[in-house]
Motif scaffolding. Structure first.
Motif, mmCIF file in Angstrom:
data_model
loop_
_atom_site.group_PDB
_atom_site.id
_atom_site.type_symbol
_atom_site.label_atom_id
_atom_site.label_comp_id
_atom_site.label_asym_id
_atom_site.label_seq_id
_atom_site.Cartn_x
_atom_site.Cartn_y
_atom_site.Cartn_z
ATOM 1 N N SER A 86 -33.645 50.039 -10.724
ATOM 2 C CA SER A 86 -33.887 48.651 -10.369
ATOM 3 C C SER A 86 -35.384 48.384 -10.288
ATOM 4 C CB SER A 86 -33.222 48.337 -9.020
ATOM 5 O OG SER A 86 -33.762 49.156 -8.013
ATOM 6 N N ARG A 87 -35.707 47.128 -10.066
ATOM 7 C CA ARG A 87 -37.114 46.732 -9.989
ATOM 8 C C ARG A 87 -37.808 47.438 -8.825
ATOM 9 N NH1 ARG A 87 -39.417 43.138 -6.692
ATOM 10 N NH2 ARG A 87 -37.363 42.461 -5.956
ATOM 11 N N GLY A 88 -39.019 47.917 -9.061
ATOM 12 C CA GLY A 88 -39.794 48.545 -8.001
ATOM 13 C C GLY A 88 -39.536 50.034 -7.902
ATOM 14 N N PRO A 89 -40.080 50.670 -6.860
ATOM 15 C CA PRO A 89 -39.911 52.122 -6.690
ATOM 16 C C PRO A 89 -38.442 52.518 -6.584
ATOM 17 C CG PRO A 89 -41.617 51.264 -5.220
ATOM 18 C CD PRO A 89 -40.940 50.071 -5.825
ATOM 19 N N ALA A 90 -38.126 53.691 -7.137
ATOM 20 C CA ALA A 90 -36.743 54.170 -7.128
ATOM 21 C C ALA A 90 -36.225 54.377 -5.716
ATOM 22 C CB ALA A 90 -36.642 55.464 -7.928
ATOM 23 N N LEU A 91 -37.106 54.819 -4.789
ATOM 24 C CA LEU A 91 -36.679 55.078 -3.415
ATOM 25 C C LEU A 91 -36.217 53.790 -2.735
ATOM 26 C CD1 LEU A 91 -36.377 57.300 -1.323
ATOM 27 C CD2 LEU A 91 -38.708 56.815 -0.541
ATOM 28 N N LYS A 92 -36.895 52.685 -3.026
ATOM 29 C CA LYS A 92 -36.481 51.402 -2.460
ATOM 30 C C LYS A 92 -35.118 50.979 -3.012
ATOM 31 C CE LYS A 92 -40.950 49.305 -1.279
ATOM 32 N NZ LYS A 92 -41.832 48.134 -1.492
ATOM 33 N N GLY A 93 -34.927 51.157 -4.312
ATOM 34 C CA GLY A 93 -33.643 50.810 -4.905
ATOM 35 C C GLY A 93 -32.515 51.653 -4.353
ATOM 36 N N ALA A 94 -32.767 52.959 -4.191
ATOM 37 C CA ALA A 94 -31.743 53.853 -3.647
ATOM 38 C C ALA A 94 -31.407 53.494 -2.205
ATOM 39 C CB ALA A 94 -32.226 55.299 -3.735
ATOM 40 N N SER A 95 -32.423 53.114 -1.433
ATOM 41 C CA SER A 95 -32.165 52.747 -0.038
ATOM 42 C C SER A 95 -31.350 51.470 0.054
ATOM 43 C CB SER A 95 -33.487 52.590 0.721
ATOM 44 O OG SER A 95 -34.271 51.541 0.173
ATOM 45 N N MET A 96 -31.594 50.532 -0.856
ATOM 46 C CA MET A 96 -30.802 49.297 -0.866
ATOM 47 C C MET A 96 -29.358 49.566 -1.304
ATOM 48 S SD MET A 96 -32.608 46.763 0.259
ATOM 49 C CE MET A 96 -33.043 48.020 1.477
ATOM 50 N N THR A 97 -29.185 50.511 -2.222
ATOM 51 C CA THR A 97 -27.823 50.902 -2.598
ATOM 52 C C THR A 97 -27.087 51.495 -1.401
ATOM 53 O OG1 THR A 97 -28.609 51.387 -4.833
ATOM 54 C CG2 THR A 97 -26.459 52.261 -4.220
ATOM 55 N N LEU A 98 -27.787 52.276 -0.599
ATOM 56 C CA LEU A 98 -27.198 52.863 0.604
ATOM 57 C C LEU A 98 -26.799 51.778 1.600
ATOM 58 C CD1 LEU A 98 -26.482 55.416 2.172
ATOM 59 C CD2 LEU A 98 -28.823 55.461 3.057
ATOM 60 N N VAL A 99 -27.635 50.736 1.720
ATOM 61 C CA VAL A 99 -27.276 49.602 2.581
ATOM 62 C C VAL A 99 -25.981 48.968 2.092
ATOM 63 C CG1 VAL A 99 -27.976 47.283 3.316
ATOM 64 C CG2 VAL A 99 -29.649 49.137 3.316
ATOM 65 N N GLY A 100 -25.862 48.792 0.783
ATOM 66 C CA GLY A 100 -24.632 48.233 0.226
ATOM 67 C C GLY A 100 -23.420 49.111 0.488
ATOM 68 N N LEU A 101 -23.600 50.423 0.404
ATOM 69 C CA LEU A 101 -22.504 51.355 0.714
ATOM 70 C C LEU A 101 -22.038 51.187 2.156
ATOM 71 C CD1 LEU A 101 -23.833 54.600 -1.017
ATOM 72 C CD2 LEU A 101 -21.787 53.335 -1.657
ATOM 73 N N ILE B 130 -31.319 38.421 6.124
ATOM 74 C CA ILE B 130 -31.596 39.827 5.803
ATOM 75 C C ILE B 130 -32.192 39.944 4.401
ATOM 76 C CG2 ILE B 130 -30.526 42.069 5.355
ATOM 77 C CD1 ILE B 130 -28.502 41.408 7.569
ATOM 78 N N GLY B 131 -31.597 39.218 3.444
ATOM 79 C CA GLY B 131 -32.105 39.247 2.080
ATOM 80 C C GLY B 131 -33.537 38.738 1.977
ATOM 81 N N ALA B 132 -33.848 37.667 2.736
ATOM 82 C CA ALA B 132 -35.207 37.115 2.713
ATOM 83 C C ALA B 132 -36.217 38.130 3.248
ATOM 84 C CB ALA B 132 -35.259 35.825 3.524
ATOM 85 N N VAL B 133 -35.822 38.871 4.297
ATOM 86 C CA VAL B 133 -36.711 39.904 4.854
ATOM 87 C C VAL B 133 -36.927 41.009 3.822
ATOM 88 C CG1 VAL B 133 -36.930 41.691 6.624
ATOM 89 C CG2 VAL B 133 -36.103 39.412 7.246
ATOM 90 N N PHE B 134 -35.850 41.454 3.178
ATOM 91 C CA PHE B 134 -35.978 42.515 2.173
ATOM 92 C C PHE B 134 -36.869 42.068 1.013
ATOM 93 C CE2 PHE B 134 -31.760 44.515 3.606
ATOM 94 C CZ PHE B 134 -32.423 45.515 4.297
ATOM 95 N N VAL B 135 -36.666 40.828 0.545
ATOM 96 C CA VAL B 135 -37.472 40.324 -0.574
ATOM 97 C C VAL B 135 -38.934 40.220 -0.169
ATOM 98 C CG1 VAL B 135 -37.903 38.292 -2.006
ATOM 99 C CG2 VAL B 135 -35.572 39.128 -1.702
ATOM 100 N N PHE C 155 -38.300 44.687 -1.421
ATOM 101 C CA PHE C 155 -37.135 45.530 -1.672
ATOM 102 C C PHE C 155 -36.173 44.749 -2.567
ATOM 103 C CE2 PHE C 155 -38.722 47.833 1.929
ATOM 104 C CZ PHE C 155 -38.220 49.123 1.799
ATOM 105 N N PRO C 156 -35.652 45.353 -3.634
ATOM 106 C CA PRO C 156 -34.680 44.647 -4.481
ATOM 107 C C PRO C 156 -33.335 44.511 -3.775
ATOM 108 C CG PRO C 156 -34.902 46.924 -5.198
ATOM 109 C CD PRO C 156 -35.921 46.726 -4.098
ATOM 110 N N VAL C 157 -32.724 43.329 -3.829
ATOM 111 C CA VAL C 157 -31.456 43.118 -3.122
ATOM 112 C C VAL C 157 -30.249 43.329 -4.032
ATOM 113 C CG1 VAL C 157 -32.437 41.565 -1.407
ATOM 114 C CG2 VAL C 157 -31.592 40.620 -3.557
ATOM 115 N N ALA C 158 -30.452 43.331 -5.355
ATOM 116 C CA ALA C 158 -29.320 43.512 -6.265
ATOM 117 C C ALA C 158 -28.574 44.832 -6.039
ATOM 118 C CB ALA C 158 -29.795 43.404 -7.716
ATOM 119 N N PRO C 159 -29.255 45.974 -5.771
ATOM 120 C CA PRO C 159 -28.504 47.215 -5.525
ATOM 121 C C PRO C 159 -27.572 47.150 -4.320
ATOM 122 C CG PRO C 159 -30.786 47.730 -6.040
ATOM 123 C CD PRO C 159 -30.701 46.238 -5.881
ATOM 124 N N ILE C 160 -27.822 46.231 -3.379
ATOM 125 C CA ILE C 160 -26.914 46.090 -2.232
ATOM 126 C C ILE C 160 -25.530 45.693 -2.722
ATOM 127 C CG2 ILE C 160 -26.443 44.786 -0.121
ATOM 128 C CD1 ILE C 160 -29.416 44.523 0.323
#
Length: 510
Positions: free
Chosen positions: A159-174, A420-425, A429-434
């Protein structure tokens, strides 16, 4: 071919055709408006599908998806406004063409490229998807877990930005995805004491909050009108023979890139268009023309975008793995209708699958018919001030969410996820992986537990089976690749910092 003709019979039924037309029209309109991409449109209209038959519901959502792709190119070419990220690269040469008085030509080339690339993408779907049916029965719980794990990793790390940020957002979605009652044990998880959360977090509330309300909060201070006095006549959209010859090979290359990336889970359309553009500039004999009005800089990325849009449905429908956030939402729409995406979908829901493929061709013809006379109207809509556009969108978001279950609690969920999304953006942090984590998470958990029951808790089941082992190997390779690039980037930054420090002037104390 018999299945395809059957699909045309399904897609041309008056009820199905009407909803396909509605999807294309709404998607085209929403695609023109800045910030209001396919994700926002599908999020707002998803509640409407609750009471619809599955076939017209999915045809409408698909029409919104590929309809918005062409609509987004209009703002990029005429006003230098990338209405959503995939069209940012189209601005580089599309808007200079407009300033040269060739905006209509750029739109005409875009229309041709979109129809050609979409047709190739549809043919790929027709011939590639049945191949997956032949191996469908080889996919059991270990294979499904492995391939969905790959989808999560691709979506998070690419996803857009660092991979660690994308992975952390995926974890939030999980974590959001496992809220509610566990199907196997009946245990209530992470409900925070709210009875309304004992079922689950509603997909519509999550999507509208993360993408609708968040976009409203980001744009709330934009009070100006979006567009200016741009006009395009019908005859301006007819490219010359020389311009067509100049665009043929870029269309072919863009279509090939979009097709390859469409079959890869987790790769968004933005990276596809940028790679197509970079390739054209790299192989061009006159690269200095790019950025100043090169027609190839419009044809190739637009072809890549539209071919990827069609091929994206292969992993989503046949394997249950969405390629990006929009496909994750369409995947959620299938689940809402009680349809389980996966290898068996083609045989168990043949009417839906082949009707959807046929509707792609019908929808792309409708796009041409709609856009030739309506370009002037779309340009007028680009002049809507934000102070009118987004409050109206917020109203329809609230009405749409409430109408799903007549619950004000779900409207509150939208507000919470929007904040929450506004804070992440704001924190980049990319919100799509959530959304990707929310949709795939429960299925990953279910298949993992089933595999553990079959193997009596033996984890080696995932590497003993060849197909599962292959996907696990790709997952490991992806993780190692991301670690390598992260370490190399950190090392380069450190070396640059040391060289800058060494070049600083030495001052003496007085």
């Amino acid at each position: 071919m018999i299945d395809l003709w059957h699909g045309f019979g399904v897609a041309l039924q008056p009820h199905n055709f009407m909803w396909s037309f509605v999807g294309v029209l709404v998607g085209n309109l929403i695609g023109v408006l800045p910030g209001m991409g396919a994700l926002s449109a599908i999020s707002m209209l998803l509640p409407l599908t609750y009471t619809m038959h599955p076939i017209p519901a999915i045809l409408m959502l698909a029409g919104i998806f590929y309809g918005s792709q062409y609509g987004g190119a209009i703002g990029a070419i005429l006003l230098n406004l990338p209405c959503h990220p995939p069209h940012a690269v189209t601005c580089l040469d599309g808007y200079p063409l407009t300033k040269q008085g060739k905006g209509g030509t750029a739109l005409g080339i875009t229309m041709i490229a979109s129809f050609f690339a979409a047709s190739i993408g549809i043919l790929v779907m027709i011939f590639a998807s049945p191949l997956l049916v032949s191996v469908a029965f080889k996919f059991e719980a270990p294979e499904m877990f492995s391939i969905m794990l790959l989808g999560l990793l691709c979506g998070g790390t690419m996803s857009r930005g660092p991979a660690l940020k994308g992975a952390s957002m995926t974890l939030v979605g999980l974590l959001i995805g496992i809220v509610g009652t566990d199907v196997n044990t009946g245990t209530i998880r992470f409900s925070l004491g709210f009875a309304e959360l004992t079922d689950k977090v509603e997909l519509v509330a999550l999507a509208l909050g993360l993408f609708g309300v968040t976009e409203f909060l980001r744009s709330v201070n934009r009070m100006e009108a979006v567009g200016g006095g741009v006009s395009v006549r019908l005859r301006d959209m007819r490219p010359s023979v020389a311009e067509l010859k100049q665009s043929i090979f870029p269309m072919l290359r863009g279509t090939l890139i979009g097709t390859l990336f469409g079959a890869m889970p987790g790769t968004g359309p933005t990276i596809t268009t940028f790679i197509a553009y970079a390739l054209e500039r790299k192989i061009s004999k006159t690269p200095e023309r790019f950025g100043r009005g090169a027609i190839e800089g419009v044809a190739s990325p637009e072809a890549a975008s539209h071919s990827k849009t069609q091929v994206d449905f292969i992993p989503t429908m046949s394997l249950g793995i969405p390629g990006d956030a929009v496909m994750a939402l369409i995947l959620g729409g299938l689940l809402i209708q009680g349809i389980q995406p996966g290898p068996q979908l083609i045989t168990e829901h043949a009417d839906l699958f082949w009707g959807l493929i046929a509707s792609f061709w019908i929808g792309n013809v409708l796009l041409i018919v709609l856009n030739i006379p309506l370009i002037g109207i779309w340009v007028k809509l680009l002049q809507v001030p934000y102070r009118y556009l987004y409050p109206s969108a917020l109203f329809f978001i609230a009405v749409g969410v409430y109408s799903t279950n007549n619950s004000l609690f779900e409207v509150s969920e939208v507000l919470v996820f929007g904040l929450i999304g506004a804070v992440f953006v704001a924190l980049d942090f990319p919100v799509a992986p959530i959304l990707l984590g929310y949709v795939l998470g429960p299925m990953v958990e279910e298949n993992f537990r089933r595999a553990m029951l079959v193997s009596r808790g033996d984890l080696t089941i995932f590497v003993e089976r060849p197909i599962s082992a292959a996907f696990i190997s790709v997952c490991a390779l992806l993780i190692l690749t991301q670690i390598f690039f992260a370490l190399r980037s950190g090392l380069a930054e450190r070396q640059f910092g040391e060289s800058e420090h060494a070049n600083l002037p030495v001052t003496e104390d007085v």
